[in-house]
Design an enzyme around this catalytic site. Structure first.
Site, PDB file in Angstrom:
ATOM      1  N   LYS A  40     -13.025  -0.137   5.665  1.00 19.87           N
ATOM      2  CA  LYS A  40     -13.353  -1.020   4.286  1.00 19.87           C
ATOM      3  C   LYS A  40     -14.424  -2.020   4.592  1.00 19.87           C
ATOM      4  O   LYS A  40     -15.373  -2.028   3.717  1.00 19.87           O
ATOM      5  CB  LYS A  40     -11.994  -1.894   4.242  1.00 19.87           C
ATOM      6  CG  LYS A  40     -10.681  -0.945   4.164  1.00 19.87           C
ATOM      7  CD  LYS A  40     -10.543   0.057   3.198  1.00 19.87           C
ATOM      8  CE  LYS A  40      -9.439   0.956   3.169  1.00 19.87           C
ATOM      9  NZ  LYS A  40      -9.678   2.140   2.279  1.00 19.87           N
ATOM     10  N   ILE A  79      -7.317  -4.990   7.929  1.00 16.86           N
ATOM     11  CA  ILE A  79      -8.455  -4.301   7.793  1.00 16.86           C
ATOM     12  C   ILE A  79      -9.451  -4.555   6.435  1.00 16.86           C
ATOM     13  O   ILE A  79     -10.488  -3.965   6.379  1.00 16.86           O
ATOM     14  CB  ILE A  79      -8.176  -2.637   7.463  1.00 16.86           C
ATOM     15  CG1 ILE A  79      -7.305  -2.464   6.043  1.00 16.86           C
ATOM     16  CG2 ILE A  79      -7.403  -2.141   8.677  1.00 16.86           C
ATOM     17  CD1 ILE A  79      -7.223  -1.120   5.925  1.00 16.86           C
ATOM     18  N   TYR A 114       1.001  -1.326   0.039  1.00 20.83           N
ATOM     19  CA  TYR A 114       0.180   0.038  -0.035  1.00 20.83           C
ATOM     20  C   TYR A 114       0.803   1.217  -0.106  1.00 20.83           C
ATOM     21  O   TYR A 114       1.612   1.488   0.945  1.00 20.83           O
ATOM     22  CB  TYR A 114      -0.984  -0.088   0.994  1.00 20.83           C
ATOM     23  CG  TYR A 114      -1.664   1.411   1.614  1.00 20.83           C
ATOM     24  CD1 TYR A 114      -2.239   1.984   0.845  1.00 20.83           C
ATOM     25  CD2 TYR A 114      -1.464   1.539   2.990  1.00 20.83           C
ATOM     26  CE1 TYR A 114      -3.008   3.013   1.192  1.00 20.83           C
ATOM     27  CE2 TYR A 114      -2.011   2.987   3.495  1.00 20.83           C
ATOM     28  CZ  TYR A 114      -2.934   3.581   2.476  1.00 20.83           C
ATOM     29  OH  TYR A 114      -3.590   4.725   2.762  1.00 20.83           O
ATOM     30  N   ASP A 118      -1.908  -6.502   9.235  1.00 20.68           N
ATOM     31  CA  ASP A 118      -2.835  -5.326   9.071  1.00 20.68           C
ATOM     32  C   ASP A 118      -3.987  -6.026   8.085  1.00 20.68           C
ATOM     33  O   ASP A 118      -3.910  -6.574   7.149  1.00 20.68           O
ATOM     34  CB  ASP A 118      -2.468  -4.073   8.162  1.00 20.68           C
ATOM     35  CG  ASP A 118      -3.125  -3.086   7.949  1.00 20.68           C
ATOM     36  OD1 ASP A 118      -4.548  -3.433   7.816  1.00 20.68           O
ATOM     37  OD2 ASP A 118      -2.862  -1.857   7.673  1.00 20.68           O
TER      38      ASP A 118
END
Length: 469
Positions: free
Chosen positions: A272, A232, A145, A230
């Protein structure tokens, strides 16, 4: 400028990345089906707008929560006044239960181990402050990302060392790649404090396999470092294989009483899974009580409002709603992703097979004029300015191979997606025609040169023959 800090003048924020520059171009000329039909379509934003109607419908049916009431009585004053930065207990309980539900209740989470933050951005930065010093390093698998260059590095001074992953094995992490990244950090005199991964992956849209997760656990155990997972996008997994949380792997391997148990940390957010990035709800989950205590103190710089916590605690506690939401959201994501893949195929473009996320990792290597990142940027600019689609080039995600792009599909309607694919197909067709014309011109020139050489050779032979006579 002498009165300002060095942070003001440094250029490490990453705002000049093509990832952010594409957004800026979109904002100058945003597509609108009526007001600006020739504008740029935003396909660089990982935002879930496919299921907004579900929480909106819930709000319409739950007037007390929406109106900040309890049993019909206003609690606005109670919520508006000062709140402890530890967060509302009811919301923390509802959040950890929702996290467990996403994971099929194979694991449970303790509300006392969760720290609320203003989104995942704040959660990741806070963990950097807790786990590393300025000049220390975290290893990240590529592609990753683009915002991590800002979130992890800008204010903390922590360095990122890439774990180079390639398309040869669908960009999966390997033991040699992990070790090479670790050795590279050491050659740069950087102390490696941990590994950070996104699972499901942003930008790949894939879930990590259990053997990859086992590899990571073994690696951080051997090196005595941290692991941040992570997660998410954990609630966006719409097809098999299913999502496996790092916490599930730890428990399956009975690692609760080992040192590694406290060196694994999870980042989560509702941005998200519920499509609520504007609510700024993120969280850190850790089994290290010292890290939790420190992160809780730091969270005072980025709190989640008590009004938001109250509203969402009511929403997430409604198990009928959460179950219905997750089921419908998965179906809608899968349908929209299938439409994107189909549209790309019609345009002669393939992508990495994915099962999660709000985007696809798209292979446009065959459209490059050369196998370079310069050619990738040339193609990206044509797609943004000529085709008028904002997508994210792989180089902004630190991909090691030019020609890959992240294309988002969940922030636009079906009609807008259809138009985007029509635009892209027209562009690819024009590139093919131009390439064919260019090749035909090259072939005609080659034929002309052949005839010209033949004529010169014949004339030379004729002249020699005349001379001999």
């Amino acid at each position: 400028m002498g009165l300002l800090s060095r942070k003001v003048t440094c250029n490490s924020h990453g705002q000049d990345s093509s990832y952010f520059l594409g957004w800026q171009e979109y904002e100058k000329n945003p597509y609108h089906e009526v007001n600006n039909p020739q504008g740029i379509i935003q396909m660089g934003l990982a935002e879930n707008q496919l299921s907004f109607d579900l929480p909106e419908s819930w709000l319409a049916k739950n007037a007390d929560a929406a109106g900040f009431k309890r049993d019909g009585q206003s609690i606005f004053k109670e919520l508006a006044l000062f709140q402890d930065y530890h967060g509302l207990p009811a919301f923390k309980k509802a959040l950890v239960d929702f996290m467990a539900e996403i994971r099929g209740n194979k694991v449970t989470f303790d509300p006392n181990h969760i720290v609320l933050t203003a989104g995942a951005t704040s959660a990741n930065e806070t963990l950097m402050f807790c786990l590393a010093e300025q000049g220390d390093a975290f290893l990240l698998p590529t592609p990753y990302y683009p915002g991590f260059d800002r979130d992890l590095k800008w204010r903390t001074g922590v360095e990122i060392v890439p774990i180079q992953c390639t398309s040869s094995n669908r960009f999966q992490i390997t033991a040699p790649a992990l070790e090479e990244a670790y050795q590279q950090a050491q050659r740069k005199n950087l102390r490696v404090k941990g590994v950070l991964v996104t699972n499901p992956s942003n930008p790949l849209g894939t879930t990590m396999r259990r053997d990859e997760l086992d590899l990571l656990i073994n690696f951080i155990t051997d090196k005595e470092i941290h692991l941040i997972s992570d997660e998410i996008y954990s609630g966006t997994v719409f097809s098999s294989p299913g999502f496996v949380s790092i916490m599930e792997v730890l428990k399956d391997r009975s690692l609760e009483q080992t040192p590694v148990w406290e060196r694994v940390h999870i980042v989560y957010s509702l941005s998200k899974d519920l499509g609520l990035p504007g609510f700024r709800v993120g969280a850190i989950y850790s089994n290290d009580p010292i890290a939790v205590a420190a992160a809780t103190k730091m969270s005072s710089f980025g709190l989640v409002s008590s009004q938001t916590q109250y509203l969402l605690s009511a929403m997430l506690s409604d198990k009928k709603f959460t179950k219905e939401y997750m089921a419908k959201n998965h179906k809608r994501l899968q349908k929209q992703q299938s439409k994107l893949v189909s549209g790309l195929e019609k345009a002669g473009i393939g992508c990495l097979e994915s099962n999660a996320g709000l985007f696809c990792w798209v292979d446009m290597r065959h459209l490059l004029s050369s196998n370079t990142f310069e050619a990738e940027m040339e193609l990206w600019k044509r797609i943004v300015y000529d085709v008028k689609l904002n997508i994210s080039p792989g180089s902004s995600c630190h991909c090691s191979e030019p020609g890959w792009f992240r294309v988002c599909f969940a922030n636009i309607s079906e009609d807008t997606l259809k138009l985007a694919m029509q635009r892209l197909k027209s562009f690819v067709d024009s590139v093919a025609i131009n390439n064919q014309s260019h090749q035909e011109l090259k072939n005609s020139r080659k034929k002309f040169r052949t005839k010209w050489v033949f004529r010169l050779s014949f004339q030379s032979f004729h002249d020699r023959e005349q001379d001999e006579r």
